[in-house]
Design an enzyme around this catalytic site. Structure first.
Site, PDB file in Angstrom:
ATOM      1  N   ARG A  50      36.902 -33.193  -3.652  1.00  0.00           N
ATOM      2  CA  ARG A  50      38.390 -33.020  -3.671  1.00  0.00           C
ATOM      3  C   ARG A  50      39.548 -31.964  -2.764  1.00  0.00           C
ATOM      4  O   ARG A  50      38.725 -31.035  -3.023  1.00  0.00           O
ATOM      5  CB  ARG A  50      39.006 -34.022  -5.226  1.00  0.00           C
ATOM      6  N   HIS A  57      47.719 -26.217 -10.460  1.00  0.00           N
ATOM      7  CA  HIS A  57      47.512 -25.522 -12.304  1.00  0.00           C
ATOM      8  C   HIS A  57      48.821 -26.186 -13.687  1.00  0.00           C
ATOM      9  O   HIS A  57      49.076 -25.799 -14.169  1.00  0.00           O
ATOM     10  CB  HIS A  57      47.881 -24.365 -12.320  1.00  0.00           C
ATOM     11  N   ASP A  59      47.566 -30.047 -14.852  1.00  0.00           N
ATOM     12  CA  ASP A  59      46.956 -30.758 -15.287  1.00  0.00           C
ATOM     13  C   ASP A  59      46.561 -30.415 -16.728  1.00  0.00           C
ATOM     14  O   ASP A  59      46.452 -31.623 -17.691  1.00  0.00           O
ATOM     15  CB  ASP A  59      45.505 -31.569 -14.713  1.00  0.00           C
ATOM     16  N   SER A 156      33.185 -28.289  -5.811  1.00  0.00           N
ATOM     17  CA  SER A 156      32.161 -28.652  -5.814  1.00  0.00           C
ATOM     18  C   SER A 156      31.693 -28.654  -7.279  1.00  0.00           C
ATOM     19  O   SER A 156      30.205 -29.729  -7.599  1.00  0.00           O
ATOM     20  CB  SER A 156      31.153 -28.019  -5.137  1.00  0.00           C
ATOM     21  N   ASP A 200      39.544 -32.935 -11.610  1.00  0.00           N
ATOM     22  CA  ASP A 200      38.587 -33.046 -11.284  1.00  0.00           C
ATOM     23  C   ASP A 200      37.976 -34.392 -10.947  1.00  0.00           C
ATOM     24  O   ASP A 200      37.588 -34.992 -10.172  1.00  0.00           O
ATOM     25  CB  ASP A 200      38.135 -31.697 -10.589  1.00  0.00           C
ATOM     26  N   ASN A 243      33.841 -17.413  -8.131  1.00  0.00           N
ATOM     27  CA  ASN A 243      33.060 -18.818  -9.260  1.00  0.00           C
ATOM     28  C   ASN A 243      34.185 -18.690 -10.700  1.00  0.00           C
ATOM     29  O   ASN A 243      34.171 -17.659 -11.070  1.00  0.00           O
ATOM     30  CB  ASN A 243      31.855 -18.420  -9.532  1.00  0.00           C
ATOM     31  N   LYS A 244      34.628 -19.121 -10.830  1.00  0.00           N
ATOM     32  CA  LYS A 244      35.349 -19.672 -12.059  1.00  0.00           C
ATOM     33  C   LYS A 244      35.272 -19.214 -13.174  1.00  0.00           C
ATOM     34  O   LYS A 244      35.627 -18.749 -14.014  1.00  0.00           O
ATOM     35  CB  LYS A 244      36.132 -21.201 -11.849  1.00  0.00           C
TER      36      LYS A 244
HETATM   37  P1  ADP Z   1      34.376 -25.549  -7.231  1.00  0.00           P
HETATM   38  O1  ADP Z   1      35.969 -24.542  -6.877  1.00  0.00           O
HETATM   39  O2  ADP Z   1      33.672 -25.341  -5.805  1.00  0.00           O
HETATM   40  O3  ADP Z   1      34.202 -25.805  -8.411  1.00  0.00           O
HETATM   41  P2  ADP Z   1      32.850 -23.231  -9.106  1.00  0.00           P
HETATM   42  O4  ADP Z   1      33.398 -21.244  -9.350  1.00  0.00           O
HETATM   43  O5  ADP Z   1      33.861 -23.728  -9.986  1.00  0.00           O
HETATM   44  O6  ADP Z   1      33.527 -23.896  -7.855  1.00  0.00           O
HETATM   45  O7  ADP Z   1      32.011 -24.289  -9.211  1.00  0.00           O
HETATM   46  C1  ADP Z   1      30.593 -23.919  -8.387  1.00  0.00           C
HETATM   47  C2  ADP Z   1      29.152 -24.238  -8.239  1.00  0.00           C
HETATM   48  O8  ADP Z   1      29.132 -24.875  -8.714  1.00  0.00           O
HETATM   49  C3  ADP Z   1      28.189 -23.277  -7.847  1.00  0.00           C
HETATM   50  O9  ADP Z   1      28.262 -22.107  -7.816  1.00  0.00           O
HETATM   51  C4  ADP Z   1      27.017 -24.040  -7.926  1.00  0.00           C
HETATM   52  O10 ADP Z   1      26.682 -23.109  -9.210  1.00  0.00           O
HETATM   53  C5  ADP Z   1      27.548 -25.077  -8.690  1.00  0.00           C
HETATM   54  N1  ADP Z   1      26.932 -26.058  -6.855  1.00  0.00           N
HETATM   55  C6  ADP Z   1      27.922 -26.416  -6.504  1.00  0.00           C
HETATM   56  N2  ADP Z   1      27.530 -27.541  -5.393  1.00  0.00           N
HETATM   57  C7  ADP Z   1      26.760 -27.068  -5.551  1.00  0.00           C
HETATM   58  C8  ADP Z   1      25.420 -27.857  -5.644  1.00  0.00           C
HETATM   59  N3  ADP Z   1      25.495 -28.241  -4.057  1.00  0.00           N
HETATM   60  N4  ADP Z   1      23.782 -27.298  -5.520  1.00  0.00           N
HETATM   61  C9  ADP Z   1      23.633 -26.591  -6.232  1.00  0.00           C
HETATM   62  N5  ADP Z   1      24.944 -26.062  -6.879  1.00  0.00           N
HETATM   63  C10 ADP Z   1      26.222 -25.976  -7.247  1.00  0.00           C
HETATM   64  P1  NG1 Z   2      38.587 -25.888  -8.665  1.00  0.00           P
HETATM   65  O1  NG1 Z   2      39.663 -25.556  -7.991  1.00  0.00           O
HETATM   66  O2  NG1 Z   2      37.892 -27.609  -8.534  1.00  0.00           O
HETATM   67  O3  NG1 Z   2      37.867 -25.659  -9.503  1.00  0.00           O
HETATM   68  C1  NG1 Z   2      40.679 -25.880 -10.783  1.00  0.00           C
HETATM   69  C2  NG1 Z   2      40.182 -27.042 -12.267  1.00  0.00           C
HETATM   70  C3  NG1 Z   2      41.051 -27.981 -12.609  1.00  0.00           C
HETATM   71  C4  NG1 Z   2      42.761 -28.262 -11.895  1.00  0.00           C
HETATM   72  C5  NG1 Z   2      42.750 -26.682 -11.050  1.00  0.00           C
HETATM   73  C6  NG1 Z   2      43.665 -25.622 -10.345  1.00  0.00           C
HETATM   74  C7  NG1 Z   2      38.086 -27.325 -13.773  1.00  0.00           C
HETATM   75  C8  NG1 Z   2      36.399 -27.949 -13.345  1.00  0.00           C
HETATM   76  N1  NG1 Z   2      38.938 -27.869 -12.552  1.00  0.00           N
HETATM   77  O4  NG1 Z   2      39.582 -26.915 -10.126  1.00  0.00           O
HETATM   78  O5  NG1 Z   2      41.418 -28.936 -13.496  1.00  0.00           O
HETATM   79  O6  NG1 Z   2      43.013 -27.116 -13.518  1.00  0.00           O
HETATM   80  O7  NG1 Z   2      41.451 -25.156 -11.119  1.00  0.00           O
HETATM   81  O8  NG1 Z   2      44.646 -27.465 -10.754  1.00  0.00           O
HETATM   82  O9  NG1 Z   2      37.728 -26.355 -13.755  1.00  0.00           O
END
Ligand code: ADP
Ligand code: NG1
Length: 468
Positions: A50, A57, A59, A156, A200, A243-244
């Site tokens: 999405r 920040h 939700d 993702s 999300d 990576n969050k």
């Molecule tokens: P985002 O903002 O994209 O949600 P995050 O840091 O919260 O970022 O999460 C990203 C993590 O999700 C990646 O480091 C990986 O571990 C996992 N991930 C996302 N897409 C895939 C995929 N296609 N295959 C495997 N793991 C994935």
């Molecule tokens: P992303 O950037 O997709 O990790 C995160 C939170 C949302 C929201 C946004 C900021 C997760 C899975 N997602 O999104 O709930 O708080 O940051 O608006 O923690």
């Protein structure tokens, strides 16, 4: 917001023709599946990423947001198995296979390190198993592919968690309403460690082709937003990723917002332990968003609060503070900015309200576009200066949007990742060209620029496909 919402619908199960899975991504995914598991998949699931247009920040503070599902997604080929084993593989060679007993799901995340990719999958499986009558699932074989950039604010991780939950539910013949599985996935993703608010997973299931959504929480619901005609949203990657779950930044903001609400409640002799989100405070005091922003300025100071000061304000011990206000990975933090974070939240919540009001207003499309762009620019300013979750590269991309876009801002959690810009049918190509020549051209190592900067349209939420 004109069309009826699809909140009470169940997830769609779509019949596909055999020819449809014999091309493109379906074909390569099916080939991997067949090579690994020596059988054909029984079904496929697709869950989109999405882009959040506005409402960042907030939700997890209980306030509504305006995202849309995008055309990038996670696709899985799945078949239930009698082995009681979970077998997982991925078309991405960086992602190791996983085999484990379905009755022994362990989500192990090392503090300060990015979780292994399959842990996100396991979150979704665990979320569904928690609601199955005997808390156990059939075994499943799954091949995964995805094209949402990782760690880039396009969700993702939630697409992966949500697709895993949907695959597990369908393999166990569990049919769920979109809102139910979205809420379940929001809860399940917290097993990874980040205390996300649910936007999300909500848009992953409630998204629909052709419409951005206004998503509200408690209870979860979505309405279509009628954007002015001619609006085109462009996503641009800042070339920084994060990576969050590997840092404490995200949970620190969750804690700072909660602490701000608790301290203001305490000062007003309210039951502060009942405040877990800033919207709880607003309900208790019964003030408008504008009025409560003024309260924030008079009740909280600008300098960071020390932990000791917070304990004194709330009249609690450090242990009690950890229990009521902090998360596992924020107990070591010694300074918290409360006024700035709470101000951002209440003002951003007001911007979301204004955004929806402008979309519904009688103004001309041109006027609406200008007003919406202004709100997006203000949102970025606030994220950069009050919430401090931007990144120099994000700010650079946003700056390059001045005069070419109507407004541009970081999208998702920030600290890296993508921006979203509001442009028009007439201007979006010019903006993309400008970014290619003035930003991406400086980074000669880049390949496939078109996957980093692109116009996007609202896409459909999660679906299950069976081959007829
Ligand atoms: P985002 O903002 O994209 O949600 P995050 O840091 O919260 O970022 O999460 C990203 C993590 O999700 C990646 O480091 C990986 O571990 C996992 N991930 C996302 N897409 C895939 C995929 N296609 N295959 C495997 N793991 C994935
Ligand atoms: P992303 O950037 O997709 O990790 C995160 C939170 C949302 C929201 C946004 C900021 C997760 C899975 N997602 O999104 O709930 O708080 O940051 O608006 O923690």
């Amino acid at each position: 917001m004109d069309l009826p919402a699809n909140n009470n619908d169940n997830i769609q199960v779509i019949q596909m023709r055999k020819d449809d899975v014999e091309e493109g991504r379906f074909l390569s995914l099916t080939q991997l599946f067949e090579a690994k598991f020596m059988e054909k998949p029984s079904f496929y699931v697709r869950v989109p990423g999405r882009v959040n247009i506005i409402g960042e920040h907030i939700d997890y503070c209980g306030y509504s947001v305006c995202p849309m599902a995008i055309q990038r997604d996670i696709l899985m080929a799945v078949s239930p198995s009698e082995s009681k084993m979970l077998q997982l593989c991925n078309t991405d060679s960086k992602c190791e296979d996983l085999t484990c007993s379905i009755d022994n799901i362990k989500i192990e995340v090392e503090k300060g390190k990015p979780p292994e990719w399959y842990n996100y999958f396991l979150c979704g499986v665990k979320g569904i198993m928690d609601i199955l009558p005997d808390k156990t699932s059939v075994g499943v074989n799954v091949a995964v592919t995805g094209n949402i950039p990782w760690g880039s604010g396009l969700s993702s991780s939630s697409a992966l968690v949500s697709a895993a939950a949907l695959a597990t539910a369908h393999a166990n013949k569990v049919s769920m309403k979109k809102v139910e599985i979205a809420a379940l996935c929001a809860h399940a993703e917290r097993y990874i460690g980040t205390q996300g608010g649910g936007m999300d997973q909500a848009i992953a299931f409630l998204g629909s082709r052709g419409s951005a959504k206004h998503i509200e929480f408690n209870p979860l619901r979505a309405e279509n937003i009628k954007l002015p005609s001619g609006a085109v949203f462009v996503i641009a990657h800042s070339l920084s990723v994060v990576n969050k779950a590997a840092t404490h930044d995200y949970n620190c903001r969750v804690a700072e917002c909660r602490l701000a609400g608790q301290i203001i409640a305490k000062k007003r002799n309210l039951k502060w332990r009942e405040i877990s989100q800033l919207s709880d405070l607003q309900k208790k005091v019964g003030l408008s968003l504008e009025e409560i922003s003024e309260v924030v300025c008079s009740a909280l100071h600008e300098e960071p609060y020390t932990k000791e000061e917070i304990c004194n304000e709330l009249e609690v011990s450090e242990e009690e503070l950890h229990e009521y206000s902090l998360t596992n990975n924020t107990t070591h933090i010694s300074k918290f900015k409360l006024r700035q974070r709470a101000l951002h939240v209440f003002q951003e919540a007001a911007r979301v309200k204004n955004f929806c009001a402008v979309c519904q207003s009688e103004a001309s499309d041109e006027e609406k576009l200008v007003q919406l762009g202004k709100l997006m620019r203000e949102s970025h300013q606030s994220l950069q200066h009050l919430f401090e979750c931007s990144h120099p590269l994000l700010d650079e991309v946003v700056l390059l949007g001045e005069n070419v876009t109507l407004g541009s801002r970081l999208t998702g959690a920030g600290w890296g990742g993508c921006t979203v810009a509001l442009t028009t049918q007439d201007s979006y190509k010019k903006y993309i060209e400008k970014l290619k020549t003035s930003f991406y051209a400086k980074h000669s190592e880049i390949q496939n620029i078109d996957t980093l900067v692109f116009a996007t349209e609202p896409s459909e939420g999660a679906e299950v496909y069976v081959v007829a």
